[in-house]
Design an enzyme around this catalytic site. Structure first.
Site, mmCIF file in Angstrom:
data_model
loop_
_atom_site.group_PDB
_atom_site.id
_atom_site.type_symbol
_atom_site.label_atom_id
_atom_site.label_comp_id
_atom_site.label_asym_id
_atom_site.label_seq_id
_atom_site.Cartn_x
_atom_site.Cartn_y
_atom_site.Cartn_z
ATOM 1 N N GLU A 1 38.665 47.461 47.710
ATOM 2 C CA GLU A 1 38.338 46.089 48.088
ATOM 3 C C GLU A 1 38.199 45.946 49.597
ATOM 4 O O GLU A 1 39.040 46.433 50.357
ATOM 5 C CB GLU A 1 39.445 45.149 47.577
ATOM 6 C CG GLU A 1 39.212 43.682 47.867
ATOM 7 C CD GLU A 1 40.385 42.802 47.454
ATOM 8 O OE1 GLU A 1 40.200 41.586 47.318
ATOM 9 O OE2 GLU A 1 41.512 43.344 47.264
ATOM 10 N N LYS B 1 35.155 36.735 43.344
ATOM 11 C CA LYS B 1 36.537 36.802 42.863
ATOM 12 C C LYS B 1 37.007 35.439 42.347
ATOM 13 O O LYS B 1 36.915 34.421 43.038
ATOM 14 C CB LYS B 1 37.433 37.278 44.004
ATOM 15 C CG LYS B 1 38.874 37.584 43.631
ATOM 16 C CD LYS B 1 39.567 38.211 44.830
ATOM 17 C CE LYS B 1 41.004 38.610 44.541
ATOM 18 N NZ LYS B 1 41.595 39.298 45.719
ATOM 19 N N CYS C 1 40.837 42.895 42.475
ATOM 20 C CA CYS C 1 42.257 42.865 42.829
ATOM 21 C C CYS C 1 43.060 41.869 41.989
ATOM 22 O O CYS C 1 43.338 42.147 40.833
ATOM 23 C CB CYS C 1 42.417 42.616 44.328
ATOM 24 S SG CYS C 1 44.025 43.155 44.969
#
Length: 296
Positions: free
Chosen positions: A43, A116, A153
Site C-alpha cells: 500500500e 478504499k 489494508c
C-alpha cells in the site's frame, strides 16, 4: 486447467520517490522471472506512510490517476513483462482525496480503480484526515489471467469485503497493506491476528488470497514511530498459509493455483449455495437493529 501464479512482495519505503519506484520495479521483475502473472505491491509504496501525521502539506502528494507517475511507470512495465499489477496510490479527484488502487492489465491497459472503503482513524493511522471513504464500491476485474478482487489494508478486517468480491466473481483476493506496531501500544504485535483474519476469509470464500505489506521503521514528524512487520503472505483456498516473507527483509513470494480446480472445490463446498441473504438484514445496519432513519 486454468493455472495462475500469484506473487506477494514487501519493501521498505523512503522519501526518495524515484528509489521507491525503482525498488518496486526490481521486485516486479524478480516475481515475473519466477513465473508470476499477477504481482501485488504494498500500500502507498511511493512514499513513507505519511498518515502517521496530520499535516496539510502531505495532501500535495496526491495526483489524479492519469497524472500519477507510478501508474504510468508500471503500465509500461506491465506491458513489457505481460503481468497484471494493482498499483496503490494517493489519488486526487476534483476536491477530494482517496486511497486508491489502479488495476493495470497485462497489456498495460488501465482497467479501472478501487477506492478504499474502510478508512481507519487511530494514533499512527490518521487516514480520515487525508482520505474520503471510497465511492466505487467493491469491484472485480477480469484480467488476462484471472478475475481479481482488490481491497486495501483496513478493508481486509471486514469479512463483507471478501464476501462481496467473491460474490461478484473474483477468482483471487488481493490486499496491499501498510500495517505495523501501534504507536500507542508498542508491545502489541498483531501480525498473527492480521494473518489469521485473512486466512479465515480465504477459507470461508474458498479462494486464494495475497497480502503485501511494507517493512522497516518509519518516524513521523509529530513524535510517533512505526515498525512495519512485513509478513507478506499467500494463502490457499482452504486458508492454509503457503508462504510468508518474514519480518524484516524485502522479497518476493510466489504460489501457483489451478483456478478451475478451486472453482470446483468452491461449488462442491456449498457455502455460496447455502447462503441465506434474506436473513442478513442486520448487516445493513450499524447496530444490528435500527433500519429506519431518525424521524421516520
Amino acid at each position: 486447467m486454468r493455472m495462475v501464479t500469484l506473487a506477494a512482495t514487501q519493501m521498505a519505503c523512503t522519501w526518495d520517490h524515484a528509489a521507491n519506484i525503482a525498488q518496486a520495479e526490481v521486485l516486479v521483475r524478480k516475481a515475473a522471472a519466477q513465473g508470476a502473472q499477477i504481482i501485488l505491491l504494498p500500500e502507498l509504496f511511493e512514499t513513507p506512510y505519511f498518515c502517521q501525521d496530520r499535516l496539510g502539506e502531505f495532501l500535495d502528494l496526491a495526483r489524479p490517476i492519469t497524472e500519477n507517475p507510478a501508474v504510468r511507470h508500471f503500465q509500461a512495465l506491465a506491458r513489457e513483462l505481460g503481468v497484471v499489477l494493482p498499483i496503490s496510490v494517493f489519488e486526487r479527484a476534483g476536491q477530494n482525496f482517496f486511497n486508491t488502487v489502479a488495476v493495470v492489465d497485462a497489456d498495460g491497459a488501465l482497467l479501472g480503480t478501487y477506492r478504499k472503503s474502510h478508512i481507519p482513524d487511530s494514533l499512527g493511522y490518521s487516514e480520515k484526515f487525508y482520505f474520503s471513504p471510497g465511492d466505487t464500491g467493491f469491484r472485480v476485474w477480469r484480467t488476462a489471467y484471472a478475475a481479481i478482487g482488490v481491497g486495501i489494508c483496513w478493508d481486509q478486517w471486514f469479512p463483507e469485503t471478501h464476501r462481496a468480491m467473491a460474490l461478484m466473481g473474483a477468482d483471487v483476493l488481493l490486499f496491499p497493506t501498510a500495517i505495523g506496531t501501534e504507536p500507542s501500544l508498542h508491545e502489541l504485535d498483531c501480525s498473527g491476528h492480521w494473518q489469521r483474519t485473512m486466512q479465515g476469509q480465504a477459507g470461508a470464500n474458498v479462494m486464494p488470497l495475497v497480502a503485501s505489506n511494507r517493512i522497516g521503521t518509519e518516524a513521523g514528524r509529530e513524535g510517533t514511530a512505526m515498525t512495519f512487520f512485513g509478513h507478506s503472505f499467500i494463502a490457499d483456498q482452504t486458508g492454509d498459509k503457503l508462504c510468508d516473507a518474514g519480518r524484516s527483509e524485502p522479497g518476493v513470494l510466489t504460489a501457483t493455483f489451478d483456478l478451475d480446480a478451486i472453482a470446483r472445490h468452491r461449488a462442491f463446498w456449498g457455502t455460496f449455495r447455502d447462503r441465506r441473504p434474506e436473513l442478513y438484514g442486520a448487516l445493513m445496519t450499524l447496530d444490528g437493529a435500527h433500519r429506519h432513519a431518525v424521524g421516520a
